[in-house]
Design an enzyme around this catalytic site. Structure first.
Site, short mmCIF file in Angstrom:
data_model
loop_
_atom_site.label_atom_id
_atom_site.label_comp_id
_atom_site.label_asym_id
_atom_site.label_seq_id
_atom_site.Cartn_x
_atom_site.Cartn_y
_atom_site.Cartn_z
N TYR A 1 0.85 -1.19 0.00
CA TYR A 1 0.00 0.00 0.00
C TYR A 1 0.89 1.24 0.00
O TYR A 1 1.87 1.31 0.74
CB TYR A 1 -0.89 0.02 1.26
CG TYR A 1 -1.63 1.32 1.43
CD1 TYR A 1 -2.94 1.46 0.98
CD2 TYR A 1 -1.02 2.43 2.03
CE1 TYR A 1 -3.62 2.66 1.12
CE2 TYR A 1 -1.69 3.64 2.16
CZ TYR A 1 -2.98 3.75 1.70
OH TYR A 1 -3.64 4.94 1.83
N GLU A 20 -3.76 7.42 -3.68
CA GLU A 20 -3.56 6.11 -3.10
C GLU A 20 -3.31 5.07 -4.19
O GLU A 20 -4.00 5.07 -5.21
CB GLU A 20 -4.83 5.74 -2.32
CG GLU A 20 -4.70 4.60 -1.37
CD GLU A 20 -5.99 4.45 -0.56
OE1 GLU A 20 -6.00 4.81 0.63
OE2 GLU A 20 -6.99 3.96 -1.13
#
Lengths: 290, 376
Positions: B101, B189
């Protein structure tokens, strides 16, 4: 006594020639605030409501010794107005403008570091030290001099709660609208630090809302460091997640920043929470004798 | 403002962040063509701006052209969390060897932008932050200097042992930071950031949320808004400079100020009712704005009672009163209106509304209670 603004406040209005700037200059003068100067680049030399207008903050400060500034300029120019106030030697800057991109506040915060200067807002209704000075757009008639400090992320909700406090027979020392944006210059804790040393303030009401974790941090601070009674109200119990509720900062991200979470921490830290604005005033009244 | 994955990936590409070969399609024919061009197996991904697409069956791997067609038929037109899927992204199937991530947000407490990395990909980062905060590596960018190279490398080295991959990741982090600051994002993101069989880093998914306050200086970003995916009423409200959010109740609320608007909804609920909406008419409300607010509110057929809660400061009660009158004349309002108008020019407002057939209240508690009584 009171905090941040009082009879010694010498106010400069940035954006004084605009619609909001001129209207609220009159309102602040009516309240008894000492407004010494206005600034609108390019309009130096005129007067608004009898207040002299200058082309720059530096010039206004030099000629009038203004120590506090309020900013009414449109969002696109507001960050630049804040920088001008900082460099002009203003000690307290109140930014009413709404809609400044958040990244600008990240930069402003960094620029202000180590400079002897405080920012309130942006997206703030300003502040009032009852009976002494009003630097903002809050309706002056609802305030009464007294011993309750109020700190709030909102505008009209603050008026609602102040009005209830006044109507139960209590008054306010200073009432500060810290602003509804995600990043603001002065937070709840900063105000509490000042209230802690203010003899006139006997109790403080913290009016929070959904989004972020300032209220949670404030509650922990209150439990550890703050000796005066603190009362709370949190708006947005019925707000759905991931929707911006008007204020740029009022948004529940996923499951964090909910009203329930904030109320829980408030209660755990000994802050009495009112379910409604009216209830907050009743709670304060049961503790504070004015 | 949110944008779709395919739009976020267009921005990623522009800034040099590697993405899979893919194509956005609006119907089955386009999907068939895209699956031929990209090759199979391929992934068909629903383009809706909500999380949990995979779990809802909105992401499917098609092994061949027939499956691509079949899944396209399934996904196009399905609803995910109440939102109809109008577009799908046909993406090459990447053989994943590693997932992580990588994201950037603004940390409101620190008042800085923060780059966050987690060795697990596909996670809900807020969930990780709450349950296992040590699993997230954070680097704060200097507000004036930006994300420094050694900080970006530290992020890469946290995620990958292999320096080549670590520095590749550092470069991606720098590009993400550029997107964030250049375009006034509030979140960027990559979840997951993957490594494929050949060792390449690829942004398998992309998410960008934009700061509404920054849109005025990015016309190209503002133009990406998917108007169809938004509630038509909320969209119209924004165009009228009103702030409106639909809820599920039956008491319509018209309030000045966001905090008071929330407190009004909460109060309705407190007394046992259900608010139909959040509606902030803002400061200095003209009669026109009040009329628009009512028009928007009444598009919601669940609204049975309207509750005005106005604390006049800059907002003048007489303006609001005139707006109510105008709306009553022009909009054929059948629902009862409870009005609590206090503050600036409230006497004038009362005079204006004297014969308008409204129910008056002097406090918000009284107003909410009267609105509830009218429901019965």
């Amino acid at each position: 006594m009171s905090i941040l603004v009082d009879k010694n406040t010498k106010l400069l209005v940035q954006g004084i020639t605009g619609r909001d700037g001129s209207f609220h200059t009159r309102q602040m003068l009516n309240y008894g605030t000492t407004v010494v100067a206005g600034v609108t680049p390019g309009k130096g030399g005129v007067e608004v409501e009898g207040v002299p207008v200058f082309n720059s903050v530096a010039e206004a400060v030099k000629k009038t010794h203004a120590n506090t500034s309020i900013i009414f300029v449109p969002a696109q120019f507001a960050a630049s107005a804040v920088y001008e106030a900082i460099d002009g030697g203003i000690k307290l800057i109140v930014c009413v403008s709404e809609g400044i991109p958040t990244i600008e506040l990240v930069k402003i915060t960094a620029y202000m570091k180590d400079k002897n200067c405080r920012l309130i807002g942006p997206n703030s209704p300003g502040l009032v030290s009852a009976g002494d000075a009003k630097v903002g757009i809050l309706p002056g008639h609802i305030f009464k001099k007294g011993s309750v400090g109020v700190i709030s992320r909102s505008g009209t909700l603050t008026y609602e709660i102040v009005d209830h406090i006044t109507k139960v027979g209590l008054g306010q020392s200073t009432c500060i609208g810290i602003g509804g944006d995600p990043i603001i210059g002065t937070k709840f804790i900063d105000c509490l630090e000042l209230f802690a040393h203010d003899k006139e303030t006997a109790a403080v009401v913290v009016v929070g809302e959904i989004g972020g974790r300032d209220e949670q941090d404030t509650a922990v601070y209150v439990k550890k460091h703050f000796k005066k009674p603190v009362f709370g109200f949190i708006a947005g119990k019925t707000a759905p997640p991931d929707k911006r509720m008007g204020h740029a900062g009022a948004i529940i991200s996923g499951t964090s920043g909910t009203a329930a979470e904030k109320i829980k921490v408030f209660k755990e830290c000994g802050i009495k929470v009112g379910d409604t604005p009216a209830e907050v005033a009743q709670l304060v009244k049961s503790t504070v004798k004015d | 403002m949110k944008v779709h994955e395919y739009q976020a990936k267009e921005i990623f590409k522009k800034y040099g962040i590697p993405t899979p070969k893919e194509k956005v399609c609006k119907d089955v024919t386009e999907v068939i063509a895209a699956s031929r061009e990209i090759g199979t197996p391929c992934v068909i991904k629903a383009q809706v701006m909500v999380g949990g697409r995979g779990k809802a069956g909105g992401i499917k791997v098609a092994k061949n052209g027939d499956e691509a067609k079949q899944y396209a038929q399934q996904i196009l037109g399905m609803e995910i969390k109440g939102i109809p899927v109008k577009k799908v992204l046909v993406s090459e199937a990447v053989a994943i060897t590693h997932e992580a991530y990588l994201g950037i947000i603004i940390d409101r407490t620190e008042k800085k932008t923060v780059v966050m990395a987690c060795k697990e990909g596909g996670v809900e980062i807020e969930e990780v932050a709450r349950k296992n905060p040590e699993a997230i590596y954070k680097v704060y960018a200097d507000p004036l200097l930006g994300l420094m190279d050694h900080h970006a490398r530290a992020v890469g080295l946290f995620l990958y042992d292999d320096p080549k991959k670590a520095f590749g990741c550092a470069s991606i982090a720098q590009k993400l930071y550029k997107i964030f600051t250049h375009l006034d994002a509030s979140l960027v993101e990559i979840n997951p950031l993957v490594i494929d069989q050949t060792g390449q880093l690829i942004a398998l998914d992309a998410k960008i949320n934009f700061d509404d306050n920054g849109l005025y200086r990015h016309a190209d970003v503002a133009a990406m808004r998917d108007r169809e995916s938004e509630d038509a009423n909320e969209l119209r409200a924004r165009e009228c400079d009103l702030s409106y959010v639909k809820l599920d109740g039956d008491i319509g609320c018209v309030v000045n100020g966001a905090g008071l608007a929330m407190a009004t909804m909460d109060l309705v609920k407190h007394f046992g009712g259900e608010p139909a909406n959040f509606l902030d008419i803002g400061g200095s409300s003209s009669p026109e704005k009040v009329k628009n607010a009512l028009d928007i509110l009444l598009k919601d057929k669940n609204v049975k009672v309207i509750f005005f809660n106005i604390f006049g400061g800059i907002t003048r009660c007489d303006d609001v009163a005139n707006g109510i009158l105008q709306a009553k004349r022009e909009l054929n309002i059948k629902q009862p209106i409870v009005a609590r108008l206090t503050g600036t020019n409230e006497e004038k407002a009362m005079e204006i509304l004297k014969t308008a057939g409204l129910v008056f209240a002097t406090t918000m508690d009284e107003g909410a209670k009267k609105a509830l009584e009218l429901l019965k």
